[in-house]
Scaffold this active site. Sequence first.
Site, mmCIF file in Angstrom:
data_model
loop_
_atom_site.group_PDB
_atom_site.id
_atom_site.type_symbol
_atom_site.label_atom_id
_atom_site.label_comp_id
_atom_site.label_asym_id
_atom_site.label_seq_id
_atom_site.Cartn_x
_atom_site.Cartn_y
_atom_site.Cartn_z
ATOM 1 N N HIS A 92 41.965 47.038 42.867
ATOM 2 C CA HIS A 92 43.081 46.266 42.314
ATOM 3 C C HIS A 92 42.951 46.162 40.796
ATOM 4 C CE1 HIS A 92 46.032 42.773 42.619
ATOM 5 N NE2 HIS A 92 45.543 42.621 41.401
ATOM 6 N N GLU A 93 41.766 45.779 40.329
ATOM 7 C CA GLU A 93 41.584 45.623 38.880
ATOM 8 C C GLU A 93 41.660 46.964 38.162
ATOM 9 O OE1 GLU A 93 41.961 42.786 37.841
ATOM 10 O OE2 GLU A 93 41.581 41.718 39.714
ATOM 11 N N HIS B 159 45.189 47.861 37.547
ATOM 12 C CA HIS B 159 45.771 47.271 36.334
ATOM 13 C C HIS B 159 45.435 48.119 35.110
ATOM 14 C CE1 HIS B 159 47.454 43.775 38.155
ATOM 15 N NE2 HIS B 159 46.306 43.218 38.491
ATOM 16 N N HIS C 228 51.440 43.644 39.410
ATOM 17 C CA HIS C 228 51.391 43.061 40.747
ATOM 18 C C HIS C 228 52.660 43.422 41.509
ATOM 19 C CE1 HIS C 228 48.314 39.771 39.498
ATOM 20 N NE2 HIS C 228 47.725 40.835 39.991
#
Length: 417
Positions: free
Chosen positions: A333-334, A337, A343
């Site tokens: 997830h990070e 980014h 998101h």
Amino acid sequence: MIQVLLVTICLAAFPYQGSSIMLESGKVNDYEVVYPQRLAPLPEGAVQQKYEDTMQYEFKVNGETIVLHLEKNKGLFSKDYSETHYSPDGRKITTYPSVEDHCYYHGRIENYEDSTASISACNGLKGHFKIQGETYFIESLKLSDSEAHAVFKYENVEKEDETHKICGVTQNWKSYDPIKKPSWLNLTPKQQTWPQTSVNLQLIVDHSMYAKYNSNSEKITKTLQERVNIMKEIFKPLNLDITLSGIEMWDKKDLITVKTAATDTLKLFAKWRQTDLLKRIDNDNAQLQTAVDFDGETVGLAFKSTMCDKRYSAGIIQDHSAIPLLMAVTMAHELGHNLGMDHDDTSKCNCNVCIMAPRLNTNPSKTFSDCSNNDYQKFLTDKKPKCIHKKSLKTDTVSTSVSGNEPLDDNVDGFHA
């Protein structure tokens, strides 16, 4: 010729009896006991590797016999993979261990097109497999003189903290968008046209995490390698390869102040990466792994659209779960980014619970939404991150020399102060 092992997992009676069991993944209340047994020996004269290139396991889930095909993840480590720790007087000690005969596998279930598996065979079988939308975990029971393993679902693991876990992603110093505390995949025709990219990932273990694992460097290393093995599977549909460039442990003391304020810690870590790490270890991105409990519900934080930027290609991860899949999802997830992903907006994206959901879900997903796919392609087009467009993907062949302080790309447009 690659030798194939055929193993059957025989199911014992379902051991309810109102009891539970403590595994590495946590306290599990509902599980099946299985016994991996090798059925076919190697041909006469064949030399058995410690970990075979391919393996097959046959077992039952809900009474249904399935065949699990596993293949060693040969691209898991970079050619100059290193491990670093520190002497009592603060000197860096870096080694370059052989990683060719490692124990990490990806796989699929025979006759199930949408199935996936990510398994560690380092000490028994540990990992997960997904079939018909259901995710199952397998883990050795570590009983003396026994090959017993447990198979269970995430919903049957007791949760110490039921609060939702969230992510923080930052686009500039003043604007923070706070994941929160809770394959065999084939590329589509469209994805096949995407450029092959590769991220060289460096992991840093702070002193709090080192202490959390009772100063057991080997256990920490295996834990992180297992998580990256899952990350590699997660990013495959994006035609993006993840290679682990190294693991560094701050075993004597932290080299930055790791604060409960995640945004402060991220800034300090990114600065340390620029001024220290990049001068000695070649990497495209670095993630700090910590046992510090960040303020609020945040368990991860990263700069957005900064991959290949020497100043801000970084993220920080709280070690919030003993389940490798959940931690791998947080790390992915990070990293998402850093690769330009926002998101997910459930009202606009075609996935209710995907990797880039702002909150970790009780049913962890390994899928990127169409929104994330579009964000990533836009990032590649607009930012043109040169460092991840490698001429050839690295393999598990390890060199004995230091990679040196090779300059990274300066022509990047990321997060600027």
